[in-house]
Design a protein around this motif. Structure first.
Motif, PDB file in Angstrom:
ATOM      1  N   GLY A  58     -12.712  17.763  49.809  1.00  0.00           N
ATOM      2  CA  GLY A  58     -14.094  18.175  49.624  1.00  0.00           C
ATOM      3  C   GLY A  58     -14.235  19.611  50.091  1.00  0.00           C
ATOM      4  N   ARG A  59     -15.463  20.105  50.097  1.00  0.00           N
ATOM      5  CA  ARG A  59     -15.702  21.491  50.491  1.00  0.00           C
ATOM      6  C   ARG A  59     -16.478  21.554  51.796  1.00  0.00           C
ATOM      7  NH1 ARG A  59     -18.802  23.576  45.293  1.00  0.00           N
ATOM      8  NH2 ARG A  59     -19.894  21.638  45.815  1.00  0.00           N
ATOM      9  N   ALA A  80     -17.770  17.620  43.449  1.00  0.00           N
ATOM     10  CA  ALA A  80     -16.894  16.993  42.465  1.00  0.00           C
ATOM     11  C   ALA A  80     -16.814  15.487  42.696  1.00  0.00           C
ATOM     12  CB  ALA A  80     -15.498  17.599  42.544  1.00  0.00           C
ATOM     13  N   ALA A  81     -16.655  14.730  41.616  1.00  0.00           N
ATOM     14  CA  ALA A  81     -16.518  13.277  41.730  1.00  0.00           C
ATOM     15  C   ALA A  81     -15.296  12.929  42.563  1.00  0.00           C
ATOM     16  CB  ALA A  81     -16.400  12.655  40.339  1.00  0.00           C
ATOM     17  N   GLY A  82     -15.463  11.960  43.453  1.00  0.00           N
ATOM     18  CA  GLY A  82     -14.357  11.509  44.274  1.00  0.00           C
ATOM     19  C   GLY A  82     -14.112  12.333  45.517  1.00  0.00           C
ATOM     20  N   SER A  83     -14.924  13.368  45.748  1.00  0.00           N
ATOM     21  CA  SER A  83     -14.742  14.217  46.917  1.00  0.00           C
ATOM     22  C   SER A  83     -15.923  14.064  47.872  1.00  0.00           C
ATOM     23  CB  SER A  83     -14.579  15.684  46.509  1.00  0.00           C
ATOM     24  OG  SER A  83     -15.781  16.174  45.929  1.00  0.00           O
ATOM     25  N   ARG A  84     -15.796  14.677  49.046  1.00  0.00           N
ATOM     26  CA  ARG A  84     -16.854  14.604  50.057  1.00  0.00           C
ATOM     27  C   ARG A  84     -17.099  16.005  50.604  1.00  0.00           C
ATOM     28  NH1 ARG A  84     -15.694  10.720  54.929  1.00  0.00           N
ATOM     29  NH2 ARG A  84     -16.805   9.176  53.694  1.00  0.00           N
ATOM     30  N   ASP A  85     -18.222  16.605  50.208  1.00  0.00           N
ATOM     31  CA  ASP A  85     -18.602  17.915  50.723  1.00  0.00           C
ATOM     32  C   ASP A  85     -19.383  17.750  52.022  1.00  0.00           C
ATOM     33  OD1 ASP A  85     -17.438  18.985  48.506  1.00  0.00           O
ATOM     34  OD2 ASP A  85     -19.313  19.559  47.506  1.00  0.00           O
ATOM     35  N   MET A 156      -9.512   7.305  54.453  1.00  0.00           N
ATOM     36  CA  MET A 156     -10.056   8.652  54.351  1.00  0.00           C
ATOM     37  C   MET A 156      -9.907   9.175  52.923  1.00  0.00           C
ATOM     38  SD  MET A 156      -8.368   9.940  57.954  1.00  0.00           S
ATOM     39  CE  MET A 156      -8.922  11.636  57.861  1.00  0.00           C
ATOM     40  N   VAL A 157     -10.648  10.223  52.602  1.00  0.00           N
ATOM     41  CA  VAL A 157     -10.587  10.809  51.265  1.00  0.00           C
ATOM     42  C   VAL A 157      -9.312  11.635  51.143  1.00  0.00           C
ATOM     43  CG1 VAL A 157     -11.778  12.251  49.578  1.00  0.00           C
ATOM     44  CG2 VAL A 157     -13.096  10.887  51.210  1.00  0.00           C
ATOM     45  N   CYS A 268     -24.662  17.832  60.538  1.00  0.00           N
ATOM     46  CA  CYS A 268     -24.055  18.008  59.218  1.00  0.00           C
ATOM     47  C   CYS A 268     -24.936  17.363  58.154  1.00  0.00           C
ATOM     48  CB  CYS A 268     -22.669  17.373  59.174  1.00  0.00           C
ATOM     49  SG  CYS A 268     -21.460  18.138  60.259  1.00  0.00           S
ATOM     50  N   VAL A 269     -24.929  17.958  56.973  1.00  0.00           N
ATOM     51  CA  VAL A 269     -25.653  17.420  55.823  1.00  0.00           C
ATOM     52  C   VAL A 269     -24.638  17.022  54.762  1.00  0.00           C
ATOM     53  CG1 VAL A 269     -27.335  17.898  54.002  1.00  0.00           C
ATOM     54  CG2 VAL A 269     -27.675  18.838  56.297  1.00  0.00           C
ATOM     55  N   LYS A 270     -24.851  15.853  54.160  1.00  0.00           N
ATOM     56  CA  LYS A 270     -23.976  15.382  53.092  1.00  0.00           C
ATOM     57  C   LYS A 270     -24.815  14.878  51.915  1.00  0.00           C
ATOM     58  CE  LYS A 270     -20.145  13.931  56.081  1.00  0.00           C
ATOM     59  NZ  LYS A 270     -19.322  12.794  56.528  1.00  0.00           N
ATOM     60  N   ARG A 271     -24.122  14.728  50.814  1.00  0.00           N
ATOM     61  CA  ARG A 271     -24.772  14.234  49.599  1.00  0.00           C
ATOM     62  C   ARG A 271     -24.640  12.717  49.522  1.00  0.00           C
ATOM     63  NH1 ARG A 271     -22.677  13.616  44.371  1.00  0.00           N
ATOM     64  NH2 ARG A 271     -24.265  13.663  42.727  1.00  0.00           N
ATOM     65  N   LYS A 272     -25.660  12.060  49.021  1.00  0.00           N
ATOM     66  CA  LYS A 272     -25.610  10.614  48.846  1.00  0.00           C
ATOM     67  C   LYS A 272     -24.719  10.300  47.636  1.00  0.00           C
ATOM     68  CE  LYS A 272     -29.979   9.437  51.061  1.00  0.00           C
ATOM     69  NZ  LYS A 272     -31.325   8.830  50.934  1.00  0.00           N
ATOM     70  N   ASN A 273     -23.519   9.836  47.933  1.00  0.00           N
ATOM     71  CA  ASN A 273     -22.568   9.471  46.883  1.00  0.00           C
ATOM     72  C   ASN A 273     -21.888   8.165  47.278  1.00  0.00           C
ATOM     73  OD1 ASN A 273     -20.542  10.024  48.750  1.00  0.00           O
ATOM     74  ND2 ASN A 273     -20.169  12.078  47.972  1.00  0.00           N
TER      75      ASN A 273
END
Length: 611
Positions: A58-59, A80-85, A156-157, A268-273
């Protein structure tokens, strides 16, 4: 940080991590001889508006480099799909999340900081070296592949191999691995140098993805990785290194505080995925926390796909999975798709042998124990035998290496405590191979090895067994422990030791005869090495048994050779034991063919080395 598997760090006293005598290292973390010219370092990236760093899994979005929160939101939306920013160091992160509550969330973790340089806690050298372990930079694709396998085993990713290799060659990253005396990679940690990334005015760094292979890493591996990274960042002159840990992980928090870390107010902030679901959903299904790892891996995969999960019996590992108009009950890897007839064929090892023999597959010679002279005649004819209950699991009642009539009688009596019908089978040498077949396709193969300990020249054998048992229990959710019983003492005695002997440093000692995971055995992925002849035989066995999911046990001289014999078939194999192979993914594919597994950024090699 949030990617850190904090249980990979040994819980040792603060001075064991922070007081190590430091070698002189260059900017990339490699040893440099005194007086030698240091490698030339690339110039730091100048400050800019909006710094985003691709880590592979992820980024990292450095929030302090953005002047507009809308730009941060746009970056996270492009994940990106499958990643964790992960967005870190953002000013007023709660404001951004309040504006996009359906898309973003505050990560439920705490950030801890370790001061470096003159502020680094002062301690003395306490000898925290792990015998035979080398902490070094990640070098090549083989190292990166090994790192991904450890990531996958620990939930883990993963990351593209080429990205990990490219990052490791950059001053922005300090990607370290722990290499055991065998040459195997058993742990990893990643440091990010904020000065090299964006000329950080605070002169900081951060720590990510600390984790170890619980099957092979010696005690203290996580600690050694943490120390190695802190030393290298200290040599670069960094002021601090940050990491994050889940707020509920009180044990890890106590550990870090003992090591000199202190809390900071960073969020930290993350996207709901789908990957982050566990972190932002109101609650997991009732009973989820009581599931064993073999049921939990199925529940996790189903939830990632939006399949409804109900825990109908947590102790039994039973789930009700629903999607659209389809509902299926499972117990771990056993489902309604396995018929009662197929299950009964695997339940009785004598029936399994008969069906496989009729299908033209190879099994050891064997007979049902009768207590008559014919039992002893069979022993005299074939040599050492294995005595096992005809029905049973987890290695209960099995005796390996029976050589005398008296031992045969005792072994049969032991087996009958678990099942009145007992099988006497010719003992065959070789590796204990488990092959997972789902929907008549080989998905995973692994060699299982008996529990073993490694001497440190300090602790006696009993203490080493207890320590290794605790590690196996922690790694498997309590499913694997090494019993200190008559068999363990007998195996140790056969090796010429007493239980109170101190095992020499570096010496490896097997302490069980069987490779059963419930008695401390370990499992090692060999899917890419599996010989095509063995794979074909396993598919033929699954079809002969007419079973959609099975774990086939074989004895082989080596996984990459064609010779083999089948020992038994398991109708409820532990899918969690075979990560990084996609066993849970293929199982849920079988149950709900209309769903699709989440995209993987890295996939392990399949049977025969195919990707």
């Amino acid at each position: 940080m949030t990617e850190t598997l904090v249980t990979g760090v040994a819980r040792t006293d603060r001075e064991r991590v922070l007081g190590r005598r430091r070698e002189h290292v260059g900017p990339g973390g490699d040893p440099v001889a005194p007086g030698a010219a240091e490698p030339r370092r690339t110039e730091p990236t100048p400050p800019s508006d909006g710094v985003v760093l691709d880590c592979g899994w992820g980024r990292l979005v450095f929030g302090q480099t953005f002047t507009d929160q809308a730009a941060v939101a746009a970056v996270l939306r492009s994940e990106a799909a499958g990643s964790r920013d992960i967005c870190i160091y953002l000013r007023d992160p709660h404001v951004l999340v309040s504006r996009l509550p359906d898309e973003l969330f505050i990560d439920p973790s705490l950030t801890y900081r370790l001061p470096l340089g003159e502020r680094r806690p002062t301690t003395t050298d306490s000898g925290d070296e792990v015998p035979g372990l080398v902490i070094r930079p990640l070098r090549d694709a083989d190292d990166a592949d090994a790192v991904n396998r450890i990531y996958a085993r620990n939930g883990m990713v993963t990351a593209p191999v080429e990205t990990l290799v490219d990052n490791a060659g950059s001053d922005r990253f300090l990607h370290l691995v722990a290499e055991a005396a065998t040459g195997e990679i058993v742990g990893t940690i990643t440091g990010v140098d904020h000065v090299a990334v964006f000329a950080d005015p605070e002169n900081g760094a951060s720590l990510w993805c600390l984790t170890v292979d619980f099957n092979t890493a010696p005690p203290g591996t996580g600690q050694a990785l943490l120390t190695g990274l802190a030393d290298r960042l200290d040599e670069r002159g960094r002021a601090f290194v940050d990491l994050s840990v889940l707020a509920e992980n009180s044990g890890a928090i106590r550990l870090y505080e003992r090591l000199g870390f202190h809390r900071t107010a960073t969020l930290c902030v993350k996207r709901k995925n789908p990957i982050n679901e566990r972190l932002f959903l109101p609650a997991t299904p009732p009973g989820y926390d009581q599931l064993n790892p073999y049921a939990k891996i199925v529940a996790d995969e189903a939830m990632r796909r939006g399949i409804r999960v109900e825990v109908t019996d947590a102790h039994w590992g039973e789930l009700r999975l629903s999607n659209g108009g389809r509902t299926i009950h499972t117990r771990e890897s056993l489902s309604e798709l396995t018929s009662a007839v197929a299950m009964s064929r695997c339940d009785d090892k004598r029936v399994t042998r008969r069906i496989l023999t009729e299908a033209g597959l190879s099994v050891p010679r064997g007979r049902t124990a009768t207590g008559e002279p014919a039992d002893r005649a069979f022993l005299a004819e074939v040599g050492p035998v294995v005595v096992k209950p005809a029905r049973g699991e987890q290695g209960n009642g099995i005796t390996v290496g029976v050589r005398t009539p008296e031992a045969l009688t005792a072994a049969v009596e032991l087996a009958r405590r678990f099942c009145p019908d007992v099988l006497i089978e010719e003992m065959r040498d070789g590796e204990d191979l488990r092959v997972i077949v789902i929907d008549h396709e080989v998905v995973a193969a692994a060699v299982r090895r008996p529990a073993q300990i490694t001497g440190d020249g300090v602790h006696d054998i009993t203490e080493l067994i207890e320590r290794q048992s605790r590690r196996r229990a922690a790694a498997t959710g309590g499913e694997s422990r090494i019993p200190v019983d008559a068999m363990t003492r007998e195996v140790v005695a056969e090796a010429g030791y007493r239980m109170d002997d101190v095992l020499p440093e570096g010496e490896v000692l097997a302490v069980r005869r069987t490779a059963n995971l419930h008695t401390g055995g370990t499992i090692h992925d060999v899917t890419a090495d599996l010989h095509p002849a063995i794979a074909e035989a396993c598919v033929a066995a699954s079809r002969a048994l007419d079973i959609p999911v099975t774990g086939l046990d074989l004895l082989v001289p080596a996984p990459d050779r064609p010779e083999h014999v089948f020992i038994e078939a398991n109708e409820r194999p532990g899918l969690a034991n075979h990560e990084p192979q996609p066993t849970a993914e293929r199982f849920v594919d079988l149950l709900f063919p209309g769903t699709r597994a989440p995209q993987r950024l890295w996939s392990p090699a399949g049977p025969g080395g195919a990707a």
